[in-house]
Design a protein around this motif. Structure first.
Motif, PDB file in Angstrom:
ATOM      1  N   THR A  16      51.040  37.313  47.814  1.00 49.93           N
ATOM      2  CA  THR A  16      50.061  38.047  48.617  1.00 49.93           C
ATOM      3  C   THR A  16      49.510  39.262  47.862  1.00 49.93           C
ATOM      4  O   THR A  16      48.483  39.803  48.250  1.00 49.93           O
ATOM      5  CB  THR A  16      50.661  38.495  49.958  1.00 49.93           C
ATOM      6  OG1 THR A  16      51.801  39.322  49.712  1.00 49.93           O
ATOM      7  CG2 THR A  16      51.060  37.297  50.815  1.00 49.93           C
ATOM      8  N   ASP A  20      42.454  38.100  43.452  1.00 48.91           N
ATOM      9  CA  ASP A  20      41.669  36.880  43.649  1.00 48.91           C
ATOM     10  C   ASP A  20      41.454  36.137  42.335  1.00 48.91           C
ATOM     11  O   ASP A  20      41.544  34.916  42.277  1.00 48.91           O
ATOM     12  CB  ASP A  20      40.302  37.207  44.261  1.00 48.91           C
ATOM     13  CG  ASP A  20      40.402  37.639  45.711  1.00 48.91           C
ATOM     14  OD1 ASP A  20      41.499  37.560  46.306  1.00 48.91           O
ATOM     15  OD2 ASP A  20      39.371  38.070  46.263  1.00 48.91           O
ATOM     16  N   GLU A  51      47.649  30.543  49.857  1.00 52.74           N
ATOM     17  CA  GLU A  51      47.184  31.935  49.821  1.00 52.74           C
ATOM     18  C   GLU A  51      45.664  31.993  49.744  1.00 52.74           C
ATOM     19  O   GLU A  51      45.033  32.843  50.393  1.00 52.74           O
ATOM     20  CB  GLU A  51      47.824  32.691  48.658  1.00 52.74           C
ATOM     21  CG  GLU A  51      47.417  34.150  48.572  1.00 52.74           C
ATOM     22  CD  GLU A  51      47.786  34.980  49.792  1.00 52.74           C
ATOM     23  OE1 GLU A  51      47.127  36.019  50.014  1.00 52.74           O
ATOM     24  OE2 GLU A  51      48.726  34.621  50.538  1.00 52.74           O
ATOM     25  N   ASN A  54      44.475  31.368  53.155  1.00 53.10           N
ATOM     26  CA  ASN A  54      44.704  32.549  53.986  1.00 53.10           C
ATOM     27  C   ASN A  54      43.641  33.625  53.756  1.00 53.10           C
ATOM     28  O   ASN A  54      43.349  34.409  54.652  1.00 53.10           O
ATOM     29  CB  ASN A  54      46.088  33.140  53.732  1.00 53.10           C
ATOM     30  CG  ASN A  54      47.203  32.272  54.259  1.00 53.10           C
ATOM     31  OD1 ASN A  54      46.993  31.422  55.112  1.00 53.10           O
ATOM     32  ND2 ASN A  54      48.400  32.469  53.731  1.00 53.10           N
ATOM     33  N   ARG A  55      43.083  33.640  52.567  1.00 50.18           N
ATOM     34  CA  ARG A  55      42.053  34.623  52.238  1.00 50.18           C
ATOM     35  C   ARG A  55      40.642  34.115  52.548  1.00 50.18           C
ATOM     36  O   ARG A  55      39.669  34.776  52.244  1.00 50.18           O
ATOM     37  CB  ARG A  55      42.139  35.003  50.757  1.00 50.18           C
ATOM     38  CG  ARG A  55      43.436  35.733  50.432  1.00 50.18           C
ATOM     39  CD  ARG A  55      43.445  36.216  49.017  1.00 50.18           C
ATOM     40  NE  ARG A  55      44.768  36.715  48.643  1.00 50.18           N
ATOM     41  CZ  ARG A  55      45.018  37.400  47.552  1.00 50.18           C
ATOM     42  NH1 ARG A  55      44.044  37.687  46.702  1.00 50.18           N
ATOM     43  NH2 ARG A  55      46.237  37.820  47.287  1.00 50.18           N
ATOM     44  N   GLN A  60      35.454  32.627  49.265  1.00 42.11           N
ATOM     45  CA  GLN A  60      35.649  34.023  49.630  1.00 42.11           C
ATOM     46  C   GLN A  60      36.347  34.842  48.539  1.00 42.11           C
ATOM     47  O   GLN A  60      36.423  36.053  48.632  1.00 42.11           O
ATOM     48  CB  GLN A  60      36.469  34.112  50.927  1.00 42.11           C
ATOM     49  CG  GLN A  60      35.823  33.440  52.099  1.00 42.11           C
ATOM     50  CD  GLN A  60      34.463  33.997  52.432  1.00 42.11           C
ATOM     51  OE1 GLN A  60      34.262  35.195  52.451  1.00 42.11           O
ATOM     52  NE2 GLN A  60      33.508  33.112  52.647  1.00 42.11           N
ATOM     53  N   LEU A  61      36.865  34.168  47.515  1.00 51.57           N
ATOM     54  CA  LEU A  61      37.558  34.891  46.442  1.00 51.57           C
ATOM     55  C   LEU A  61      36.566  35.728  45.646  1.00 51.57           C
ATOM     56  O   LEU A  61      35.465  35.283  45.352  1.00 51.57           O
ATOM     57  CB  LEU A  61      38.279  33.922  45.503  1.00 51.57           C
ATOM     58  CG  LEU A  61      39.477  33.169  46.052  1.00 51.57           C
ATOM     59  CD1 LEU A  61      40.084  32.295  44.974  1.00 51.57           C
ATOM     60  CD2 LEU A  61      40.521  34.101  46.615  1.00 51.57           C
TER      61      LEU A  61
END
Length: 63
Positions: A16, A20, A51, A54-55, A60-61
């Motif tokens: 976590t 990114d 992960e 989850n993001r 979205q990275l």
């Protein structure tokens, strides 16, 4: 070109807390060699994918 932390260093950090860019780079690298990974490598790749999800997914990275 990726110039961040290597897998040895990242293995000592909670996923976590990965950046990114690190998630994106190692996801792509491990995806390419997936047929050759042992169970530990496959588990690490699965955790990276989770992960990323989850993001908000790869779109979205912040790479």
């Amino acid at each position: 070109m990726y110039s961040g932390r290597d897998m040895t260093e990242l293995s000592m950090v909670s996923i976590t807390d990965w950046k990114d860019e690190e998630l994106g780079y190692f996801h792509q690298a491990l995806q390419q060699i997936m047929p050759y990974l042992n169970s530990e490598g496959q588990t690490i790749h699965r955790e990276i994918v989770e992960e990323i999800q989850n993001r908000g997914g790869t779109g979205q990275l912040q790479l």
